[in-house]
Scaffold this motif. Structure first.
Motif, PDB file in Angstrom:
ATOM      1  N   VAL A 105       0.677  -1.055   0.178  1.00 25.39           N
ATOM      2  CA  VAL A 105       0.235   0.152  -0.274  1.00 25.39           C
ATOM      3  C   VAL A 105       1.243   1.202  -0.208  1.00 25.39           C
ATOM      4  O   VAL A 105       1.765   1.213   1.053  1.00 25.39           O
ATOM      5  CB  VAL A 105      -1.214  -0.154   1.320  1.00 25.39           C
ATOM      6  CG1 VAL A 105      -2.313   1.373   1.019  1.00 25.39           C
ATOM      7  CG2 VAL A 105      -1.606  -1.280   1.463  1.00 25.39           C
ATOM      8  N   VAL A 106       1.029   1.789  -1.010  1.00 22.85           N
ATOM      9  CA  VAL A 106       1.201   3.726  -0.560  1.00 22.85           C
ATOM     10  C   VAL A 106       0.039   4.020  -0.697  1.00 22.85           C
ATOM     11  O   VAL A 106      -0.513   4.434  -1.110  1.00 22.85           O
ATOM     12  CB  VAL A 106       1.707   3.869  -2.348  1.00 22.85           C
ATOM     13  CG1 VAL A 106       3.351   5.031  -2.570  1.00 22.85           C
ATOM     14  CG2 VAL A 106       2.538   2.819  -2.572  1.00 22.85           C
ATOM     15  N   VAL A 107       0.886   4.903   0.343  1.00 23.40           N
ATOM     16  CA  VAL A 107       0.014   6.468   0.906  1.00 23.40           C
ATOM     17  C   VAL A 107      -0.086   7.440   0.880  1.00 23.40           C
ATOM     18  O   VAL A 107       1.607   7.629   1.391  1.00 23.40           O
ATOM     19  CB  VAL A 107      -0.543   6.152   2.379  1.00 23.40           C
ATOM     20  CG1 VAL A 107      -1.180   7.315   2.913  1.00 23.40           C
ATOM     21  CG2 VAL A 107      -1.505   4.822   2.668  1.00 23.40           C
ATOM     22  N   ASP A 108      -0.732   8.501  -0.627  1.00 27.03           N
ATOM     23  CA  ASP A 108      -0.378   9.371  -0.274  1.00 27.03           C
ATOM     24  C   ASP A 108      -1.155  10.418   0.186  1.00 27.03           C
ATOM     25  O   ASP A 108      -2.415  10.599   0.057  1.00 27.03           O
ATOM     26  CB  ASP A 108      -0.476  10.296  -1.797  1.00 27.03           C
ATOM     27  CG  ASP A 108      -0.166  11.571  -2.547  1.00 27.03           C
ATOM     28  OD1 ASP A 108       0.752  12.294  -1.602  1.00 27.03           O
ATOM     29  OD2 ASP A 108      -0.054  11.923  -3.214  1.00 27.03           O
ATOM     30  N   PRO A 109      -0.525  11.320   1.762  1.00 26.84           N
ATOM     31  CA  PRO A 109      -1.433  11.390   2.655  1.00 26.84           C
ATOM     32  C   PRO A 109      -2.017  13.349   2.438  1.00 26.84           C
ATOM     33  O   PRO A 109      -1.649  13.963   3.019  1.00 26.84           O
ATOM     34  CB  PRO A 109      -1.301  11.233   4.104  1.00 26.84           C
ATOM     35  CG  PRO A 109       0.609  11.558   3.089  1.00 26.84           C
ATOM     36  CD  PRO A 109       0.651  10.989   1.798  1.00 26.84           C
ATOM     37  N   VAL A 110      -2.703  12.961   1.066  1.00 28.35           N
ATOM     38  CA  VAL A 110      -3.352  14.101   0.289  1.00 28.35           C
ATOM     39  C   VAL A 110      -4.373  14.727   1.336  1.00 28.35           C
ATOM     40  O   VAL A 110      -5.468  14.854   2.326  1.00 28.35           O
ATOM     41  CB  VAL A 110      -4.198  14.177  -1.000  1.00 28.35           C
ATOM     42  CG1 VAL A 110      -5.214  15.680  -1.490  1.00 28.35           C
ATOM     43  CG2 VAL A 110      -4.113  12.880  -2.104  1.00 28.35           C
ATOM     44  N   GLY A 111      -3.460  15.800   1.271  1.00 30.86           N
ATOM     45  CA  GLY A 111      -3.945  17.347   2.778  1.00 30.86           C
ATOM     46  C   GLY A 111      -4.940  18.719   1.797  1.00 30.86           C
ATOM     47  O   GLY A 111      -5.997  18.896   2.014  1.00 30.86           O
ATOM     48  N   PRO A 118      -8.196  22.910   0.886  1.00 29.49           N
ATOM     49  CA  PRO A 118      -7.908  21.404   1.189  1.00 29.49           C
ATOM     50  C   PRO A 118      -9.254  20.442   1.152  1.00 29.49           C
ATOM     51  O   PRO A 118     -10.337  20.562  -0.002  1.00 29.49           O
ATOM     52  CB  PRO A 118      -8.925  22.275   2.518  1.00 29.49           C
ATOM     53  CG  PRO A 118     -10.318  23.394   1.688  1.00 29.49           C
ATOM     54  CD  PRO A 118      -8.803  24.371   0.842  1.00 29.49           C
ATOM     55  N   LEU A 119      -8.541  19.359   0.543  1.00 25.94           N
ATOM     56  CA  LEU A 119      -8.905  18.184   0.455  1.00 25.94           C
ATOM     57  C   LEU A 119      -9.427  17.452   1.579  1.00 25.94           C
ATOM     58  O   LEU A 119      -9.806  15.998   1.190  1.00 25.94           O
ATOM     59  CB  LEU A 119      -7.983  17.516  -0.707  1.00 25.94           C
ATOM     60  CG  LEU A 119      -7.605  18.948  -1.926  1.00 25.94           C
ATOM     61  CD1 LEU A 119      -6.879  18.339  -2.828  1.00 25.94           C
ATOM     62  CD2 LEU A 119      -9.368  18.923  -2.658  1.00 25.94           C
ATOM     63  N   LEU A 120      -9.023  17.157   3.099  1.00 21.58           N
ATOM     64  CA  LEU A 120      -9.282  16.417   3.699  1.00 21.58           C
ATOM     65  C   LEU A 120      -9.773  17.266   4.499  1.00 21.58           C
ATOM     66  O   LEU A 120      -9.425  18.303   5.036  1.00 21.58           O
ATOM     67  CB  LEU A 120      -7.574  16.041   3.650  1.00 21.58           C
ATOM     68  CG  LEU A 120      -8.062  15.235   5.611  1.00 21.58           C
ATOM     69  CD1 LEU A 120      -8.705  13.523   4.696  1.00 21.58           C
ATOM     70  CD2 LEU A 120      -6.004  14.763   5.555  1.00 21.58           C
ATOM     71  N   ALA A 121     -11.055  16.936   5.723  1.00 11.98           N
ATOM     72  CA  ALA A 121     -11.461  17.688   6.850  1.00 11.98           C
ATOM     73  C   ALA A 121     -10.864  17.395   7.854  1.00 11.98           C
ATOM     74  O   ALA A 121      -9.880  16.741   7.978  1.00 11.98           O
ATOM     75  CB  ALA A 121     -12.462  16.848   7.385  1.00 11.98           C
ATOM     76  N   ALA A 122     -10.327  18.907   8.797  1.00  8.53           N
ATOM     77  CA  ALA A 122      -9.385  18.870   9.462  1.00  8.53           C
ATOM     78  C   ALA A 122     -10.182  17.516  10.936  1.00  8.53           C
ATOM     79  O   ALA A 122      -9.109  17.189  11.350  1.00  8.53           O
ATOM     80  CB  ALA A 122      -9.248  20.071  10.408  1.00  8.53           C
ATOM     81  N   SER A 123     -10.654  17.287  10.532  1.00  2.00           N
ATOM     82  CA  SER A 123     -11.173  16.288  11.314  1.00  2.00           C
ATOM     83  C   SER A 123     -10.406  14.653  11.191  1.00  2.00           C
ATOM     84  O   SER A 123     -11.029  14.068  11.879  1.00  2.00           O
ATOM     85  CB  SER A 123     -12.894  16.290  11.931  1.00  2.00           C
ATOM     86  OG  SER A 123     -13.711  15.165  10.561  1.00  2.00           O
ATOM     87  N   ALA A 124     -10.038  14.766   9.965  1.00  2.00           N
ATOM     88  CA  ALA A 124      -9.510  13.079   9.517  1.00  2.00           C
ATOM     89  C   ALA A 124      -8.495  13.439  10.307  1.00  2.00           C
ATOM     90  O   ALA A 124      -7.740  11.889   9.800  1.00  2.00           O
ATOM     91  CB  ALA A 124     -10.394  12.881   7.816  1.00  2.00           C
ATOM     92  N   LEU A 125      -7.662  14.058  10.965  1.00  2.00           N
ATOM     93  CA  LEU A 125      -6.181  13.557  10.324  1.00  2.00           C
ATOM     94  C   LEU A 125      -5.769  12.863  11.313  1.00  2.00           C
ATOM     95  O   LEU A 125      -5.286  12.255  11.238  1.00  2.00           O
ATOM     96  CB  LEU A 125      -5.578  15.476  11.144  1.00  2.00           C
ATOM     97  CG  LEU A 125      -5.627  16.450   9.932  1.00  2.00           C
ATOM     98  CD1 LEU A 125      -5.419  17.093  10.870  1.00  2.00           C
ATOM     99  CD2 LEU A 125      -4.316  16.327   9.101  1.00  2.00           C
TER     100      LEU A 125
END
Length: 271
Positions: A105-111, A118-125
Motif C-alpha cells: 500500500v502506498v499512502v499519499d496523505p493528500v491534505g 483543502p482536500l481533507l477535513a481537519a477532523s480526519a487527521l
C-alpha cells in the motif's frame, strides 16, 4: 506481464480531478505508462481545473466499499495507492479494507491541492495518523503534509530526517519525505528508520507541476506491483516523475499538469 498476457494490477483509491492532471486521472495515466493495469475506487468528485478546486463532493462510504470489494474480490491487486480520502469516515473505511487485502500500500496523505484548496477535513487527521498510516508500506507526504500530520516543519535538508522519524512513528514501514518545496535540487528522503536513501534530481524551471504527488505515489505502486523492492521502486518512480515534470505543459490559465506520457515514445518509462 504473465505468460497469459495479464499485466500486474494496481488499484487507486482517490478523488477524481475533472481537469485530468491529478487524482484518479493522473493515477491511471501513470499506471498505463508504466505497464500495469490500473483500476479505481472513486472516493470524491471535484470540480477542478488549472486554477483551482471549485467544488468537492465525497461519495458515500457504501459506494467506496462496494467499488473496492468489486475489484479486489474478482480481479485482485498487486498494489494499492491511496490519495484524496476527504473525511474521517472514508479514511477509516479504506484503512479497514486495506488491512485485509495483503498487497503493498502506498499512502499519499493528500491534505491540500496544488493550489492550496483543502482536500481533507481537519477532523480526519487523527484517523490518517492512527488508522491509515499504520497499514502503509510507503507513506509519501510532502512538507506541508508532514507539518499537518506531525507538527514538524522542515526548512532544511537536514531536517528531513526529523520529518521521517515523526511520520514513521505512526507505523508505515517506509516514509518518503518529499523535499520539493525546499530550495535547490529536488531532494527526497526514503527511510525505514534503519537505512536511508537520498534521492536527488535537477529542479526544472517549469511551473506546470500539477499532479506530481499523485503521479509519484502511483508510479511507486506500479513498480511494487511489478515486484521491485521498495528502494528500487521509489528510485524508478522518482526518475519517471522527474521526466514528467520536465515535460509538463501549459493547460488553461493556471498551473498545467506534468506529462504522464513523456517517455512512451521510447518505450522505457520508469525503467
Amino acid at each position: 506481464m504473465s505468460a497469459l498476457g495479464t499485466p500486474p494490477r494496481v488499484l487507486t483509491v482517490a478523488g477524481s480531478d475533472s481537469g485530468g492532471g491529478a487524482g484518479i486521472q493522473a493515477d491511471l495515466k501513470t499506471m498505463l505508462a508504466l505497464g500495469v493495469h490500473g483500476m479505481s475506487v472513486v472516493t470524491a468528485v471535484t470540480a477542478q481545473n488549472s486554477q483551482g478546486v471549485q467544488g468537492a463532493w465525497e461519495l458515500p462510504v457504501e459506494a467506496v466499499r462496494a467499488q473496492y470489494r468489486s475489484v479486489v474480490d474478482d480481479i485482485g491487486v498487486q498494489a494499492v495507492k491511496t490519495g484524496m480520502l476527504a473525511s474521517a469516515e472514508l479514511v477509516e473505511t479504506v484503512a479497514e479494507l486495506l488491512a485485509g487485502t495483503g498487497a503493498p500500500v502506498v499512502v499519499d496523505p493528500v491534505g491540500v491541492s496544488k493550489h492550496g484548496d483543502p482536500l481533507l477535513a481537519a477532523s480526519a487527521l487523527d484517523s490518517v495518523r492512527t488508522k491509515l498510516l499504520p497499514v502503509a508500506t510507503v507513506a509519501t507526504p510532502n512538507l506541508d503534509e508532514v507539518a499537518q500530520l506531525t507538527g514538524v516543519r522542515v526548512e532544511s535538508e537536514e531536517q528531513l530526517r526529523d520529518a521521517a522519524a515523526a511520520v514513521l512513528a505512526y507505523g508505515p514501514r517506509w516514509a518518503l519525505i518529499k523535499g520539493g518545496h525546499l530550495p535547490g535540487a529536488a531532494v527526497d528522503l526514503l527511510t525505514d528508520g534503519r537505512e536511508e536513501h537520498w534521492l536527488r534530481a535537477p529542479r526544472y524551471d517549469n511551473r506546470h507541476t500539477h499532479g506530481t504527488g499523485c503521479t509519484l505515489a502511483s508510479a511507486i505502486a506500479a513498480q511494487l506491483a511489478k515486484g521491485s523492492p521498495v528502494p528500487e521502486a521509489v528510485a524508478a518512480a522518482k526518475r519517471y516523475v522527474t521526466g514528467a515534470i520536465a515535460a509538463g505543459f501549459a493547460l488553461g490559465a493556471g498551473i498545467g499538469p506534468v506529462d504522464h506520457g513523456w517517455d512512451l515514445s521510447r518505450g522505457t518509462a520508469g525503467a
